[in-house]
Scaffold this motif. Structure first.
Motif, PDB file in Angstrom:
ATOM      1  N   THR A 260     -28.257  -1.835  45.822  1.00 24.82           N
ATOM      2  CA  THR A 260     -28.787  -2.256  47.115  1.00 24.82           C
ATOM      3  C   THR A 260     -27.904  -3.321  47.761  1.00 24.82           C
ATOM      4  O   THR A 260     -27.676  -3.294  48.979  1.00 24.82           O
ATOM      5  N   ILE A 261     -27.409  -4.252  46.969  1.00 28.10           N
ATOM      6  CA  ILE A 261     -26.576  -5.304  47.571  1.00 28.10           C
ATOM      7  C   ILE A 261     -25.216  -4.754  47.994  1.00 28.10           C
ATOM      8  O   ILE A 261     -24.638  -5.203  48.998  1.00 28.10           O
TER       9      ILE A 261
ATOM     10  N   TYR B 143     -24.655  -1.671  49.139  1.00 28.46           N
ATOM     11  CA  TYR B 143     -24.906  -1.013  50.419  1.00 28.46           C
ATOM     12  C   TYR B 143     -25.049  -2.056  51.528  1.00 28.46           C
ATOM     13  O   TYR B 143     -24.493  -1.905  52.618  1.00 28.46           O
ATOM     14  N   HIS B 144     -25.821  -3.105  51.261  1.00 32.63           N
ATOM     15  CA  HIS B 144     -26.047  -4.155  52.260  1.00 32.63           C
ATOM     16  C   HIS B 144     -24.734  -4.788  52.694  1.00 32.63           C
ATOM     17  O   HIS B 144     -24.513  -5.045  53.888  1.00 32.63           O
TER      18      HIS B 144
ATOM     19  N   VAL C  10     -22.755  -6.428  56.271  1.00 31.00           N
ATOM     20  CA  VAL C  10     -22.748  -7.874  56.502  1.00 31.00           C
ATOM     21  C   VAL C  10     -21.375  -8.419  56.906  1.00 31.00           C
ATOM     22  O   VAL C  10     -21.266  -9.160  57.891  1.00 31.00           O
TER      23      VAL C  10
ATOM     24  N   GLY D  71     -27.572  -3.688  58.887  1.00 32.38           N
ATOM     25  CA  GLY D  71     -27.535  -4.806  57.962  1.00 32.38           C
ATOM     26  C   GLY D  71     -28.903  -5.405  57.726  1.00 32.38           C
ATOM     27  O   GLY D  71     -29.290  -5.718  56.587  1.00 32.38           O
TER      28      GLY D  71
ATOM     29  N   THR E 142     -31.107  -2.863  55.582  1.00 33.66           N
ATOM     30  CA  THR E 142     -30.781  -2.813  54.155  1.00 33.66           C
ATOM     31  C   THR E 142     -31.011  -4.139  53.454  1.00 33.66           C
ATOM     32  O   THR E 142     -31.127  -4.176  52.225  1.00 33.66           O
ATOM     33  N   GLY E 143     -31.081  -5.236  54.215  1.00 34.48           N
ATOM     34  CA  GLY E 143     -31.269  -6.538  53.588  1.00 34.48           C
ATOM     35  C   GLY E 143     -32.700  -6.844  53.213  1.00 34.48           C
ATOM     36  O   GLY E 143     -32.961  -7.587  52.273  1.00 34.48           O
TER      37      GLY E 143
ATOM     38  N   MET F 138     -33.869  -6.007  49.578  1.00 37.93           N
ATOM     39  CA  MET F 138     -33.281  -6.790  48.488  1.00 37.93           C
ATOM     40  C   MET F 138     -34.231  -7.896  48.031  1.00 37.93           C
ATOM     41  O   MET F 138     -34.408  -8.125  46.840  1.00 37.93           O
TER      42      MET F 138
ATOM     43  N   TYR G 112     -30.579   4.771  51.578  1.00 36.34           N
ATOM     44  CA  TYR G 112     -29.426   3.987  52.033  1.00 36.34           C
ATOM     45  C   TYR G 112     -28.243   4.889  52.378  1.00 36.34           C
ATOM     46  O   TYR G 112     -27.477   4.589  53.302  1.00 36.34           O
TER      47      TYR G 112
END
Length: 523
Positions: free
Chosen positions: A17-18, A20-21, A25, A68, A71-72, A75, A485
């Protein structure tokens, strides 16, 4: 004990997940300041092309910003689902920067995003520029609080453990904010974001110049990106040196693993360029070294030594042994007699090694009777695998050097006014587009994998941080995240490519080649 499979799956899910995020960013961090520069020129000169540049790159910024944020959000929910004990253990500290980040992201950023897109005809030039500047500032402040939280995990200052509540409690908010690791990570990360934004604008502008479309628009964008990118990549390299120094102070294990340094070397230690890492025998079969460099980066001195992994393992072995009575005392106070003065005195005297004693919980529930074999397993656990850290660091640095060479060359040719006539330079810029993203993801792997086996460095082992939930639930949520995602990434790529192909003609001003049928057909 929580199963190894569950802990690993929870780690993989958070990593996925991070990652993808962090596709979205860095571009957000960099593009917003390029928009500020372009709009500032528009306000000062009144030339409409600079307004169009701001609006066009802002359109791409908006697409990226939306993805962004999307997807954030997920998390942070994982702290309560997959990492519930971690959240309980550090909630008093970790929650504060996350809350402040939420305020920055959902109030400051979101407000000025709206003003940026819908305020062109409602605000004066100066007012709109102020809105764009505050948008950029809010985006960067949002990153600040996240990196303060992560920096505390790397170097847990301004806090202490309360055995009665079984939580880390804040003792100094100022120490947490001004944590050297957090500050170094912030400036290093945002500078990397600036490089990403500059590379994105440089690459797309190079595409237009290669196709002889939107030449005036692309020429100015290329010039801005070359100058901004050069300043940014220089900051990344200088601040990377600062990150190396702070890592050498707070995380000697990570530094030694990054350098494949098994033995402690005489000061100042040399920097290993490449090596054949032998994990099984814990040595390098061969290595090529540059004298003195690592010692200067890691200690800023000529006479301080940097401990090798063998010396660190010996220290960790003693700390694990010293942590055993701390764990026993804690269990006595929690499960037996909370007024046991002897147990309290033991815990207070050995509290600094409690986390190392907890490493044994991976191998036995009865820490008091841990065997020498279990202690040695815990010692092995205390050192991350060297090979992935060693090579990921070199990939990151190598890409940084390549990007520095590109920005220096591009800036040189912008000064001479010859960049449009250098197809090799334009192709180099275009093909370098993925470099910042690769370097940033490798850098995050380096930071997070290098912290292992700790969730909170030296205090809370990763295997004790995960929630005790069904493995099937984690598999299901991981699959769901990957599918969702990936869908969002495809949507973003489709929208970005659509507007890049249209170019500034997408603004509908009638001033650019893509506004006519022939121009559109060229794509």
């Amino acid at each position: 004990m929580i199963s190894e499979e569950l802990v690993m799956l929870s780690r993989v899910q958070f990593a996925v997940t991070i990652m993808y995020h962090f596709i979205f960013v860095p571009l957000t961090l960099g593009l917003c300041w390029l928009m500020v520069i372009m709009e500032s020129v528009y306000v000062m000169t009144g030339r409409v092309i600079w307004k169009d540049m701001t609006r066009f790159w802002g359109k791409l910024f908006g697409i990226n910003f939306a993805l962004g944020v999307t997807t954030g959000i997920t998390m942070e929910f994982q702290f309560g689902t997959n990492w519930a004990y971690y959240s309980h253990y550090v909630g008093d500290i970790f929650g504060a920067p996350l809350a402040l980040e939420g305020l920055m992201a959902f109030f400051l950023e979101s407000t000025f995003v709206g003003l940026f897109f819908f305020g062109w005809d409602r605000l004066s030039k100066v007012q709109h520029l102020m809105a764009t500047t505050l948008l950029a500032l809010g985006t960067n402040l949002s990153a600040l609080w996240i990196l303060i939280a992560n920096g505390w995990m790397q170097n847990p200052v301004g806090s202490e453990f309360n055995w009665q509540t079984m939580r880390m409690e804040m003792t100094s908010f100022a120490e947490i904010i001004f944590n050297p690791i957090a500050q170094a990570k912030f400036v290093h990360m945002v500078s990397a974001g600036y490089v990403t934004g500059a590379m994105f604008v440089l690459s797309i502008s190079a595409l237009y110049l290669l196709r002889k479309k939107n030449v005036e628009f692309a020429r100015r964008s290329f010039q801005v990106a070359a100058a901004f990118g050069l300043a940014s990549i220089l900051c990344v390299l200088v601040l990377g040196d600062e990150s190396g120094y702070t890592t050498g102070e707070a995380q000697q294990t990570k530094l030694a693993a990054m350098e494949g340094m098994w033995e402690t070397k005489p000061a100042p230690a040399g920097l290993t360029l490449i090596a054949d890492i032998n994990e099984k025998e814990k040595k390098n079969n061969w290595e090529i070294e540059v004298p003195y460099v690592l010692g200067l980066i890691g200690t800023r001195s000529l006479d301080e030594t940097i401990p090798g992994l063998h010396e660190i393992e010996a220290k960790n072995r003693e700390r694990i042994k010293n942590g055993i009575p701390a764990v026993v005392a804690l269990e006595t106070l929690r499960n037996g007699n909370p007024n046991d003065a002897a147990a309290r005195a033991t815990l207070e005297s050995k509290i600094d090694d409690l986390g190392f004693g907890l490493l044994l919980k991976r191998h036995t529930n009865d820490v008091a009777n841990a065997t020498p074999e279990m202690i040695e397993k815990a010692v092995d656990d205390s050192i991350p695998k060297v090979t992935p850290l060693f090579w990921s660091f070199r990939i990151m640095v190598g890409l940084g050097i390549l990007m520095l060479a590109l920005f220096v060359t591009a800036f040189y040719h912008t000064l001479r006014g010859t960049f449009e006539n250098r197809p090799w330079l334009l192709r180099w810029a275009l093909y370098s587009l993925p470099f910042p993203w690769i370097a940033i993801h490798v850098g995050w792997f380096l930071a997070e994998y290098g912290r292992q086996p700790w969730t909170i460095y030296g205090i809370l082992p990763t295997h004790l941080s995960a929630s005790n939930i069904a493995v099937s639930n984690v598999w299901g949520s991981l699959a769901g995240f990957v599918i969702f995602y990936t869908f969002l990434l495809i949507v973003e790529m489709y929208l970005m490519l659509k507007y890049i192909k249209q170019g500034p003609g997408a603004l509908g001003t009638g001033r650019y080649a893509q506004d006519d049928a022939a121009g559109k057909a060229a794509y």
